[in-house]
Design a protein around this motif. Structure first.
Motif, PDB file in Angstrom:
ATOM      1  N   THR A 377      43.852  58.729  34.188  1.00  0.00           N
ATOM      2  CA  THR A 377      44.420  59.427  33.035  1.00  0.00           C
ATOM      3  C   THR A 377      43.880  60.852  33.004  1.00  0.00           C
ATOM      4  OG1 THR A 377      42.624  58.819  31.517  1.00  0.00           O
ATOM      5  CG2 THR A 377      44.459  57.255  31.742  1.00  0.00           C
ATOM      6  N   LEU A 378      44.602  61.746  32.335  1.00  0.00           N
ATOM      7  CA  LEU A 378      44.120  63.120  32.205  1.00  0.00           C
ATOM      8  C   LEU A 378      42.778  63.160  31.483  1.00  0.00           C
ATOM      9  CD1 LEU A 378      47.249  65.338  31.408  1.00  0.00           C
ATOM     10  CD2 LEU A 378      45.915  65.219  33.513  1.00  0.00           C
ATOM     11  N   PHE A 379      42.577  62.255  30.537  1.00  0.00           N
ATOM     12  CA  PHE A 379      41.291  62.176  29.842  1.00  0.00           C
ATOM     13  C   PHE A 379      40.171  61.943  30.847  1.00  0.00           C
ATOM     14  CE2 PHE A 379      37.835  60.001  27.763  1.00  0.00           C
ATOM     15  CZ  PHE A 379      37.702  60.649  26.537  1.00  0.00           C
ATOM     16  N   ASP A 380      40.361  60.978  31.737  1.00  0.00           N
ATOM     17  CA  ASP A 380      39.340  60.670  32.745  1.00  0.00           C
ATOM     18  C   ASP A 380      39.168  61.817  33.737  1.00  0.00           C
ATOM     19  OD1 ASP A 380      38.779  58.174  31.673  1.00  0.00           O
ATOM     20  OD2 ASP A 380      40.284  57.157  32.896  1.00  0.00           O
ATOM     21  N   VAL A 381      40.264  62.489  34.072  1.00  0.00           N
ATOM     22  CA  VAL A 381      40.194  63.624  35.000  1.00  0.00           C
ATOM     23  C   VAL A 381      39.343  64.744  34.416  1.00  0.00           C
ATOM     24  CG1 VAL A 381      41.531  65.476  36.084  1.00  0.00           C
ATOM     25  CG2 VAL A 381      42.373  63.127  36.175  1.00  0.00           C
ATOM     26  N   PHE A 382      39.596  65.094  33.148  1.00  0.00           N
ATOM     27  CA  PHE A 382      38.815  66.146  32.499  1.00  0.00           C
ATOM     28  C   PHE A 382      37.353  65.743  32.390  1.00  0.00           C
ATOM     29  CE2 PHE A 382      42.823  68.006  31.369  1.00  0.00           C
ATOM     30  CZ  PHE A 382      42.552  69.336  31.111  1.00  0.00           C
ATOM     31  N   ASP A 383      37.114  64.491  32.027  1.00  0.00           N
ATOM     32  CA  ASP A 383      35.744  63.991  31.881  1.00  0.00           C
ATOM     33  C   ASP A 383      35.009  64.069  33.217  1.00  0.00           C
ATOM     34  OD1 ASP A 383      33.476  62.768  30.806  1.00  0.00           O
ATOM     35  OD2 ASP A 383      34.216  60.763  31.240  1.00  0.00           O
ATOM     36  N   PHE A 384      35.653  63.594  34.277  1.00  0.00           N
ATOM     37  CA  PHE A 384      35.026  63.581  35.598  1.00  0.00           C
ATOM     38  C   PHE A 384      34.785  64.995  36.120  1.00  0.00           C
ATOM     39  CE2 PHE A 384      35.609  63.886  40.206  1.00  0.00           C
ATOM     40  CZ  PHE A 384      34.589  63.070  40.645  1.00  0.00           C
TER      41      PHE A 384
END
Length: 452
Positions: A377-384
């Protein structure tokens, strides 16, 4: 430029604002579950050592750069390096804080929703109910978006009021409230039956848990918890007066940050042990496990359970707000100075842009295929990308810049103006910045990708 620049109005304001930048969800949410996964007491010992060896030197380094240049983070590196490519390091810090603000607002919005749900009495049922409740809320396309936008609006209203009237004033109000809420919940948690087992777990070191993973976990937590490498501390330092004791301020901030983290452990583990919840429940501890803990712990006094639950999520929201304000400010002052905009217009650009990031990150959790990248997800992409790549790289380059590029006389002069750091102590600081911090950050970075 320097004479016209805004500044904090008091030493207390400096400490509370910069401590607020460091104190965030990393302390109240991440630290307890990391301590739970790595053996409690022994993890705290290693964590404190990491704060002393890594955290404080890195904080001081950002303070030196920010106050010396008296400018936004990107320009500060350019000023001190004579316009060389080091300015890109400062720009990386601003960009990192900017991107984190977007998806951080999503989790912060969850905290606002859980305050509402606690007060409204929605958080009661079986353990499966709490897991289902969170999943249903998280994947809803509109509810999380509403709370994300509300959180960004609150942040915006504080930022546009400036340094003294907005950030400093809000920090003087929010940080004491945060501590009061923490202490109240700690007391209630420690009064529960069987709570002392949780206290024992937190403070009695189990040295059999010591391994490389635990050391690297504590090192990473210290680095991320103190908001190093995202432009916040450097930006706040640009508002410091010349009589601000940088070393003392850094030590006080690290102390407050650590105390909040340990109090968060005292708040969570006694209650968890009281109702038989495993201390290594992981990231789900806050939004799935804890509502169940509060319900069971205060089953004979449901009204108290609702109050404690609401107070806990209010605490989380305040911690998130003090952190996101600092990241927003780093981006706002960048646009204000580099694009020569009014503060209100610069803040509006940041708020709108971060709100858009927050909305798409929130909606990506709802299963929309268009908002995924390589199955993430984009959320996980930004977090990572921000947490595991941009922050370590920015922190590493800052240490190289200050330890190996800046003249040592400049560094020494900047925070020995009151004779607070002389002789051997300055040598220890410089050794940490040149060797200990870069090596520690590099180890964190390599460990994230399984290289070591």
């Amino acid at each position: 430029m320097k004479s016209e620049r805004a500044s904090f109005g008091s030493k207390l304001g400096i400490i509370l604002a910069t401590a607020g930048s460091a104190v965030g969800l990393g302390n109240v949410w991440r630290f307890p579950y990391m301590a739970g996964e790595h053996g409690g007491g022994v993890y705290i010992i290693v964590y404190i050592a990491c704060v002393l060896l890594l955290g404080i030197p890195c904080i001081v380094s950002e303070f030196v750069i920010g106050r010396r240049a008296a400018s936004n983070t990107a320009r500060a590196y350019g000023i001190l390096s004579g316009g060389k490519p080091w300015m890109l390091v400062g720009l990386l810090g601003v960009l990192t804080g900017f991107l984190i603000s977007g998806y951080y607002a999503v989790v912060s919005g969850w905290c606002l929703h859980y305050i509402y749900a606690s007060v409204a009495g929605h958080l009661h049922g079986s353990p499966d109910f709490f897991a289902g409740y969170f999943s249903s809320f998280e994947t809803n396309p509109w509810k999380p978006a509403f709370w994300t936008l509300l959180f960004m609006l609150i942040t915006h209203l504080i930022i546009i009021r400036g340094i003294r009237g907005g950030i400093e004033k809000a920090s003087k109000l929010m940080m004491p409230i945060l501590f009061v809420l923490l202490i109240v919940i700690v007391v209630l948690s420690c009064m529960l039956p069987g709570a002392m087992e949780g206290v024992k777990f937190l403070f009695e070191p189990d040295f059999s848990k010591v391994d490389g993973s635990m050391f690297l976990g504590a090192l990473g937590q210290a680095f991320f918890s103190l908001s190093i490498g995202m432009g916040c501390l450097c930006t706040y330092a640009s508002y410091f007066s010349k009589d601000t004791d940088l070393m003392k301020s850094a030590a006080q901030i690290a102390f407050i940050d650590t105390v909040v983290a340990v109090l968060a452990g005292l708040m969570i583990f006694p209650a968890a042990f009281s109702v038989g919840i495993s201390p290594d429940s992981g990231p789900s501890l806050v939004f799935i496990t804890l509502p169940n803990v509060f319900q069971q712990a205060f089953s004979s006094m449901p009204a108290v359970g609702y109050v404690v639950s609401a107070a806990f999520y209010a605490l989380l929201a305040l911690a998130a707000l003090t952190s996101i304000i600092s990241m927003h400010e780093a981006s706002t002052v960048f646009f204000e100075e580099e694009c020569k905009l009014s503060r209100k217009r610069a803040a509006t650009i940041v708020t709108v842009a971060c709100s858009v990031i927050g909305l798409v990150c929130s909606m990506s959790l709802g299963g929309y295929d268009l908002l995924t990248v390589f199955g993430r997800t984009l959320f996980d992409v930004f977090d990572f990308f921000t947490g595991q790549i941009m922050l370590p790289v920015g922190g590493f380059l800052t240490c190289i810049f200050l330890g190996w590029f800046l003249p040592h006389k400049l560094v020494r002069d900047e925070f020995t103006n009151h004779g607070t750091l002389r002789g051997r102590l300055f040598g220890i600081y410089l050794f940490c910045v040149r060797y200990v911090c870069p090596v520690g950050i590099l180890l964190i970075f390599l460990q994230q990708f399984g290289i070591i």
